[in-house]
Design a protein around this motif. Structure first.
Motif, PDB file in Angstrom:
ATOM      1  N   ASP A 171       0.840  -1.203   0.000  1.00  0.00           N
ATOM      2  CA  ASP A 171       0.000   0.000   0.000  1.00  0.00           C
ATOM      3  C   ASP A 171       0.874   1.251   0.000  1.00  0.00           C
ATOM      4  OD1 ASP A 171      -2.275  -1.499   0.020  1.00  0.00           O
ATOM      5  OD2 ASP A 171      -2.723  -1.208   2.154  1.00  0.00           O
ATOM      6  N   ARG A 172       1.908   1.214   0.809  1.00  0.00           N
ATOM      7  CA  ARG A 172       2.750   2.409   0.868  1.00  0.00           C
ATOM      8  C   ARG A 172       3.470   2.636  -0.461  1.00  0.00           C
ATOM      9  NH1 ARG A 172       5.871   1.619   4.748  1.00  0.00           N
ATOM     10  NH2 ARG A 172       7.945   1.988   3.921  1.00  0.00           N
ATOM     11  N   LEU A 173       3.884   1.542  -1.073  1.00  0.00           N
ATOM     12  CA  LEU A 173       4.545   1.675  -2.372  1.00  0.00           C
ATOM     13  C   LEU A 173       3.606   2.364  -3.373  1.00  0.00           C
ATOM     14  CD1 LEU A 173       6.841  -1.031  -3.861  1.00  0.00           C
ATOM     15  CD2 LEU A 173       5.439   0.399  -5.338  1.00  0.00           C
ATOM     16  N   ALA A 174       2.363   1.964  -3.342  1.00  0.00           N
ATOM     17  CA  ALA A 174       1.388   2.575  -4.254  1.00  0.00           C
ATOM     18  C   ALA A 174       1.182   4.054  -3.929  1.00  0.00           C
ATOM     19  CB  ALA A 174       0.073   1.809  -4.179  1.00  0.00           C
ATOM     20  N   GLU A 175       1.163   4.380  -2.652  1.00  0.00           N
ATOM     21  CA  GLU A 175       1.004   5.785  -2.251  1.00  0.00           C
ATOM     22  C   GLU A 175       2.202   6.624  -2.695  1.00  0.00           C
ATOM     23  OE1 GLU A 175      -0.920   4.009   1.767  1.00  0.00           O
ATOM     24  OE2 GLU A 175       0.686   5.507   2.002  1.00  0.00           O
ATOM     25  N   VAL A 176       3.392   6.042  -2.471  1.00  0.00           N
ATOM     26  CA  VAL A 176       4.611   6.762  -2.855  1.00  0.00           C
ATOM     27  C   VAL A 176       4.614   7.019  -4.362  1.00  0.00           C
ATOM     28  CG1 VAL A 176       7.128   6.535  -3.089  1.00  0.00           C
ATOM     29  CG2 VAL A 176       6.028   6.043  -0.899  1.00  0.00           C
ATOM     30  N   LEU A 177       4.182   5.999  -5.133  1.00  0.00           N
ATOM     31  CA  LEU A 177       4.118   6.163  -6.594  1.00  0.00           C
ATOM     32  C   LEU A 177       3.254   7.355  -6.988  1.00  0.00           C
ATOM     33  CD1 LEU A 177       3.763   2.520  -7.897  1.00  0.00           C
ATOM     34  CD2 LEU A 177       5.473   4.185  -8.646  1.00  0.00           C
ATOM     35  N   GLN A 178       2.133   7.515  -6.295  1.00  0.00           N
ATOM     36  CA  GLN A 178       1.244   8.656  -6.575  1.00  0.00           C
ATOM     37  C   GLN A 178       1.955   9.960  -6.225  1.00  0.00           C
ATOM     38  OE1 GLN A 178      -1.989   8.642  -7.689  1.00  0.00           O
ATOM     39  NE2 GLN A 178      -2.047   6.409  -7.899  1.00  0.00           N
ATOM     40  N   THR A 179       2.533   9.975  -5.053  1.00  0.00           N
ATOM     41  CA  THR A 179       3.163  11.201  -4.554  1.00  0.00           C
ATOM     42  C   THR A 179       4.278  11.687  -5.472  1.00  0.00           C
ATOM     43  OG1 THR A 179       2.688  10.469  -2.316  1.00  0.00           O
ATOM     44  CG2 THR A 179       4.300  12.231  -2.543  1.00  0.00           C
ATOM     45  N   ILE A 180       5.065  10.752  -5.992  1.00  0.00           N
ATOM     46  CA  ILE A 180       6.205  11.149  -6.835  1.00  0.00           C
ATOM     47  C   ILE A 180       5.823  11.206  -8.315  1.00  0.00           C
ATOM     48  CG2 ILE A 180       7.936  10.324  -5.181  1.00  0.00           C
ATOM     49  CD1 ILE A 180       8.291   7.819  -6.917  1.00  0.00           C
ATOM     50  N   HIS A 181       4.536  11.168  -8.598  1.00  0.00           N
ATOM     51  CA  HIS A 181       4.024  11.325  -9.971  1.00  0.00           C
ATOM     52  C   HIS A 181       4.513  10.231 -10.915  1.00  0.00           C
ATOM     53  CE1 HIS A 181       3.085  15.290  -8.451  1.00  0.00           C
ATOM     54  NE2 HIS A 181       4.348  15.660  -8.427  1.00  0.00           N
ATOM     55  N   LEU A 182       4.706   9.018 -10.415  1.00  0.00           N
ATOM     56  CA  LEU A 182       5.212   7.966 -11.310  1.00  0.00           C
ATOM     57  C   LEU A 182       4.284   6.751 -11.391  1.00  0.00           C
ATOM     58  CD1 LEU A 182       9.086   8.009 -10.613  1.00  0.00           C
ATOM     59  CD2 LEU A 182       7.854   8.924 -12.587  1.00  0.00           C
ATOM     60  N   ALA A 183       3.050   6.925 -10.907  1.00  0.00           N
ATOM     61  CA  ALA A 183       2.122   5.787 -10.908  1.00  0.00           C
ATOM     62  C   ALA A 183       1.891   5.247 -12.324  1.00  0.00           C
ATOM     63  CB  ALA A 183       0.798   6.179 -10.265  1.00  0.00           C
ATOM     64  N   GLU A 184       1.921   6.129 -13.299  1.00  0.00           N
ATOM     65  CA  GLU A 184       1.673   5.692 -14.685  1.00  0.00           C
ATOM     66  C   GLU A 184       2.896   5.002 -15.296  1.00  0.00           C
ATOM     67  OE1 GLU A 184      -1.423   6.056 -15.768  1.00  0.00           O
ATOM     68  OE2 GLU A 184      -1.753   6.986 -13.795  1.00  0.00           O
ATOM     69  N   HIS A 185       4.013   5.079 -14.589  1.00  0.00           N
ATOM     70  CA  HIS A 185       5.270   4.579 -15.170  1.00  0.00           C
ATOM     71  C   HIS A 185       5.854   3.412 -14.376  1.00  0.00           C
ATOM     72  CE1 HIS A 185       5.229   8.169 -17.671  1.00  0.00           C
ATOM     73  NE2 HIS A 185       4.982   8.864 -16.578  1.00  0.00           N
ATOM     74  N   VAL A 186       4.999   2.764 -13.595  1.00  0.00           N
ATOM     75  CA  VAL A 186       5.474   1.775 -12.632  1.00  0.00           C
ATOM     76  C   VAL A 186       6.323   0.656 -13.244  1.00  0.00           C
ATOM     77  CG1 VAL A 186       3.285   0.511 -12.717  1.00  0.00           C
ATOM     78  CG2 VAL A 186       4.758   0.328 -10.708  1.00  0.00           C
ATOM     79  N   ASN A 187       6.013   0.268 -14.480  1.00  0.00           N
ATOM     80  CA  ASN A 187       6.759  -0.836 -15.090  1.00  0.00           C
ATOM     81  C   ASN A 187       7.818  -0.393 -16.086  1.00  0.00           C
ATOM     82  OD1 ASN A 187       5.665  -2.991 -13.636  1.00  0.00           O
ATOM     83  ND2 ASN A 187       3.783  -2.879 -14.843  1.00  0.00           N
ATOM     84  N   ARG A 188       8.070   0.909 -16.134  1.00  0.00           N
ATOM     85  CA  ARG A 188       9.125   1.384 -17.024  1.00  0.00           C
ATOM     86  C   ARG A 188      10.495   1.179 -16.391  1.00  0.00           C
ATOM     87  NH1 ARG A 188       8.018   7.312 -19.146  1.00  0.00           N
ATOM     88  NH2 ARG A 188      10.273   7.364 -19.464  1.00  0.00           N
ATOM     89  N   LEU A 189      11.487   0.906 -17.228  1.00  0.00           N
ATOM     90  CA  LEU A 189      12.851   0.827 -16.712  1.00  0.00           C
ATOM     91  C   LEU A 189      13.286   2.225 -16.297  1.00  0.00           C
ATOM     92  CD1 LEU A 189      14.587  -1.561 -19.281  1.00  0.00           C
ATOM     93  CD2 LEU A 189      13.816  -2.097 -16.953  1.00  0.00           C
ATOM     94  N   ALA A 190      13.906   2.304 -15.137  1.00  0.00           N
ATOM     95  CA  ALA A 190      14.308   3.613 -14.610  1.00  0.00           C
ATOM     96  C   ALA A 190      15.227   4.348 -15.580  1.00  0.00           C
ATOM     97  CB  ALA A 190      14.974   3.448 -13.257  1.00  0.00           C
ATOM     98  N   GLY A 191      16.024   3.594 -16.347  1.00  0.00           N
ATOM     99  CA  GLY A 191      16.949   4.197 -17.306  1.00  0.00           C
ATOM    100  C   GLY A 191      16.242   5.002 -18.394  1.00  0.00           C
ATOM    101  N   THR A 192      14.964   4.725 -18.622  1.00  0.00           N
ATOM    102  CA  THR A 192      14.233   5.425 -19.679  1.00  0.00           C
ATOM    103  C   THR A 192      13.493   6.661 -19.162  1.00  0.00           C
ATOM    104  OG1 THR A 192      12.150   4.213 -19.406  1.00  0.00           O
ATOM    105  CG2 THR A 192      13.827   3.180 -20.807  1.00  0.00           C
ATOM    106  N   LEU A 193      13.579   6.924 -17.867  1.00  0.00           N
ATOM    107  CA  LEU A 193      12.888   8.098 -17.300  1.00  0.00           C
ATOM    108  C   LEU A 193      13.664   9.378 -17.616  1.00  0.00           C
ATOM    109  CD1 LEU A 193      12.122   6.716 -13.711  1.00  0.00           C
ATOM    110  CD2 LEU A 193      10.505   6.872 -15.628  1.00  0.00           C
ATOM    111  N   SER A 194      12.967  10.516 -17.553  1.00  0.00           N
ATOM    112  CA  SER A 194      13.647  11.805 -17.706  1.00  0.00           C
ATOM    113  C   SER A 194      14.486  12.057 -16.447  1.00  0.00           C
ATOM    114  CB  SER A 194      12.625  12.931 -17.883  1.00  0.00           C
ATOM    115  OG  SER A 194      11.984  13.198 -16.645  1.00  0.00           O
ATOM    116  N   HIS A 195      15.377  13.032 -16.540  1.00  0.00           N
ATOM    117  CA  HIS A 195      16.215  13.367 -15.387  1.00  0.00           C
ATOM    118  C   HIS A 195      15.348  13.696 -14.160  1.00  0.00           C
ATOM    119  CE1 HIS A 195      19.366  15.205 -12.962  1.00  0.00           C
ATOM    120  NE2 HIS A 195      18.588  16.273 -12.835  1.00  0.00           N
ATOM    121  N   GLY A 196      14.315  14.496 -14.365  1.00  0.00           N
ATOM    122  CA  GLY A 196      13.443  14.886 -13.259  1.00  0.00           C
ATOM    123  C   GLY A 196      12.736  13.680 -12.650  1.00  0.00           C
ATOM    124  N   GLN A 197      12.254  12.798 -13.525  1.00  0.00           N
ATOM    125  CA  GLN A 197      11.572  11.598 -13.020  1.00  0.00           C
ATOM    126  C   GLN A 197      12.519  10.705 -12.227  1.00  0.00           C
ATOM    127  OE1 GLN A 197      10.090  10.340 -16.869  1.00  0.00           O
ATOM    128  NE2 GLN A 197       7.980  10.777 -16.264  1.00  0.00           N
TER     129      GLN A 197
END
Ligand code: ADP
Ligand code: MG
Length: 291
Positions: A171-197
């Motif tokens: 549950d907390r992981l899901a909350e954190v995902l919302q807070t950091i604006h990455l809920a839509e990107h949960v299965n993306r490889l971190a290497g493909t995120l923007s610098h800000g993300q």
């Protein structure tokens, strides 16, 4: 790492969305995120301070990087620290986190925990999280896996091999995902995120460990204007539940989040007040222009 883990992440997110839809989880988003505010537990906040530095000094080869520095942070406060290059801002964070030992002075977490008696690992464990300037996420892992990894970071190899997150952690992981604006990107490889993300993901990894105090060193450096704005929102949402000490050069960012601003110069506090107050201070103008 394995397709198994990926599926697991997706499965947990789906389960969480279902519960969310059924109104059984925190639908309040930020309001409900991270549940409990900073408060007394093992940490004694009775005196209204979560962090206290007094007369701290450290020299490197005879050069006083920190020179009788005193600082006082209240529970739930968001403090901005500014100052010219070389003022000692990063060294101050090194001292708080146990990376650098001062030659003299007092450093307390709450009113009873003497940080100078603890190792860097113990300090992290007791709830002081630090974000360095460069993002250090695991690029070959997904967003989900990075957050999950943050939970096992302190476990041994054997323990982490058998580690499964429990439902509260899920549950907390899901909350954190919302807070950091990455809920839509949960299965993306971190290497493909923007610098800000990537920066947000790293903040998310810190949040997974439920820190009471967060130290952030130049968190918006290299971000786009929009990412900077969203980071300001993020910090304002964290304030109150966590105490934050933010070192930043971007004055429009500081203006959008700050209450009290501390100006460091030559290893000591030069001025403190609202941003407008310190910006009008002759001594502050002098150190910024004089270099
Ligand atoms: P800021 O983060 O405000 O730019 P720093 O804390 O990085 O400043 O550095 C303060 C001063 O201390 C600088 O002059 C820097 O060169 C020096 N310094 C910092 N860490 C070390 C170290 N480990 N060894 C020697 N000098 C250091
Ligand atoms: Mg620095």
């Amino acid at each position: 790492m394995t397709p198994d883990l990926l599926d697991d992440g997706a499965r947990r997110m789906a389960a969480w969305r279902e519960r969310e839809a059924a109104g059984r989880t925190l639908s309040g988003g930020r309001e409900a995120a991270f549940g409990r505010p900073v408060r007394a537990g093992d940490l004694d906040l009775a005196h209204g301070r979560i962090l206290y530095l007094e007369d701290v000094s450290v020299s490197f080869d005879g050069f006083k990087a920190i020179n009788r520095l005193s600082l006082d942070i209240a529970p739930g406060e968001l403090r901005c620290v500014i100052g010219p290059n070389g003022a000692g801002k990063t060294t101050m964070m090194d001292i708080i986190t146990g990376k650098t030992r001062p030659d003299a002075g007092t450093v307390f977490f709450g009113s009873t925990i003497d940080l100078l008696r603890h190792s860097e690992a113990e300090i992290a464990e007791m709830g002081i999280g630090r974000k360095f300037q460069k993002p250090t996420v695991f690029e070959g892992l997904t967003v989900y896996q990075n957050l999950e990894l943050a939970l096992k970071a302190d476990k041994g190899v054997r323990a982490s091999m058998f580690f499964r997150i429990d439902s509260r952690q899920g549950d907390r992981l899901a909350e954190v995902l919302q807070t950091i604006h990455l809920a839509e990107h949960v299965n993306r490889l971190a290497g493909t995120l923007s610098h800000g993300q990537k920066q947000w993901l790293e903040i998310g990894m810190l949040l997974m460990q439920e820190p009471k105090l967060l130290l952030l060193d130049e968190p918006v450096a290299g971000m786009t204007d929009e990412e900077t704005m969203r980071t300001a929102e993020l910090f304002l949402a964290l304030k109150g539940r966590h105490s934050l000490v933010v070192v930043e050069h971007d004055m429009s960012f500081v203006a959008s989040i700050s209450e009290t601003v501390t100006v460091l110069s030559e290893g000591a506090v030069l001025a403190q007040g609202t941003l407008a107050q310190v910006q009008a201070d002759e001594r502050v103008i002098e150190v910024y222009l004089g270099r």
